[in-house]
Scaffold this motif. Structure first.
Motif, PDB file in Angstrom:
ATOM      1  N   GLU A 140       0.821  -1.217   0.000  1.00 52.69           N
ATOM      2  CA  GLU A 140       0.000   0.000   0.000  1.00 52.69           C
ATOM      3  C   GLU A 140       0.854   1.266   0.000  1.00 52.69           C
ATOM      4  O   GLU A 140       0.565   2.216  -0.725  1.00 52.69           O
ATOM      5  CB  GLU A 140      -0.928  -0.012   1.223  1.00 52.69           C
ATOM      6  CG  GLU A 140      -1.860   1.177   1.302  1.00 52.69           C
ATOM      7  CD  GLU A 140      -2.965   1.136   0.256  1.00 52.69           C
ATOM      8  OE1 GLU A 140      -3.462   2.221  -0.089  1.00 52.69           O
ATOM      9  OE2 GLU A 140      -3.323   0.050  -0.212  1.00 52.69           O
ATOM     10  N   SER A 188      -4.219   4.522  -9.185  1.00 49.51           N
ATOM     11  CA  SER A 188      -4.994   3.366  -8.747  1.00 49.51           C
ATOM     12  C   SER A 188      -5.256   2.361  -9.863  1.00 49.51           C
ATOM     13  O   SER A 188      -5.933   1.369  -9.644  1.00 49.51           O
ATOM     14  CB  SER A 188      -6.338   3.833  -8.164  1.00 49.51           C
ATOM     15  OG  SER A 188      -7.072   4.539  -9.150  1.00 49.51           O
ATOM     16  N   GLN A 241       2.055   1.930  -3.484  1.00 53.58           N
ATOM     17  CA  GLN A 241       0.960   2.428  -4.311  1.00 53.58           C
ATOM     18  C   GLN A 241       0.654   3.899  -3.992  1.00 53.58           C
ATOM     19  O   GLN A 241       0.394   4.691  -4.889  1.00 53.58           O
ATOM     20  CB  GLN A 241      -0.293   1.576  -4.104  1.00 53.58           C
ATOM     21  CG  GLN A 241      -0.140   0.175  -4.643  1.00 53.58           C
ATOM     22  CD  GLN A 241      -1.336  -0.705  -4.341  1.00 53.58           C
ATOM     23  OE1 GLN A 241      -2.254  -0.315  -3.624  1.00 53.58           O
ATOM     24  NE2 GLN A 241      -1.334  -1.903  -4.874  1.00 53.58           N
TER      25      GLN A 241
END
Length: 118
Positions: free
Chosen positions: A50, A59, A53
């Motif tokens: 996470e 996304s 990212q």
């Protein structure tokens, strides 16, 4: 870095084609679960944490990813489709130190580069 991106994408494509052939799946058909199960069989693909990212601020689906080293640091190489040109990909090298931080915080992008999609 371009060579690593090309090799990573080629390995992923080869693994997908091999797993589809071994299961008798026609890649032209949209069979439920086909792409999802093909992705779970890939060993060259690593899970993108996470915090990595968050560093990328995107996304959309990851085309390929792997761990490695850059400038003496443990990193993630993450390849995504280029946002402006479908014939290109964008590669991000993100410092993996964020994975060890508690509480988690976004990683740091060390390098971002766009390449023609092989």
């Amino acid at each position: 870095m371009q060579k690593q991106v090309q090799e990573l994408l080629a390995a992923k494509q080869g693994a997908q084609q091999g797993s589809e052939r071994s299961r008798g799946v026609d890649s032209g058909k949209n069979t439920p679960g086909t792409s999802e199960s093909a992705h779970t069989l890939l060993q060259s693909q690593v899970a993108v944490p996470e915090c990595v990212q968050q560093a990328i601020h995107r996304s959309d689906s990851v085309l390929a990813a792997k761990t490695g080293r850059y400038a003496g640091k443990s990193t993630y190489l993450v390849v995504l489709p280029d946002t402006h040109d479908s014939s290109r990909v964008t590669a991000y090298v993100v410092d993996a130190a964020c994975v060890l931080r508690h509480p988690a915080s976004p990683g740091k992008v060390l390098l971002k580069q766009s390449f023609a999609h092989p």
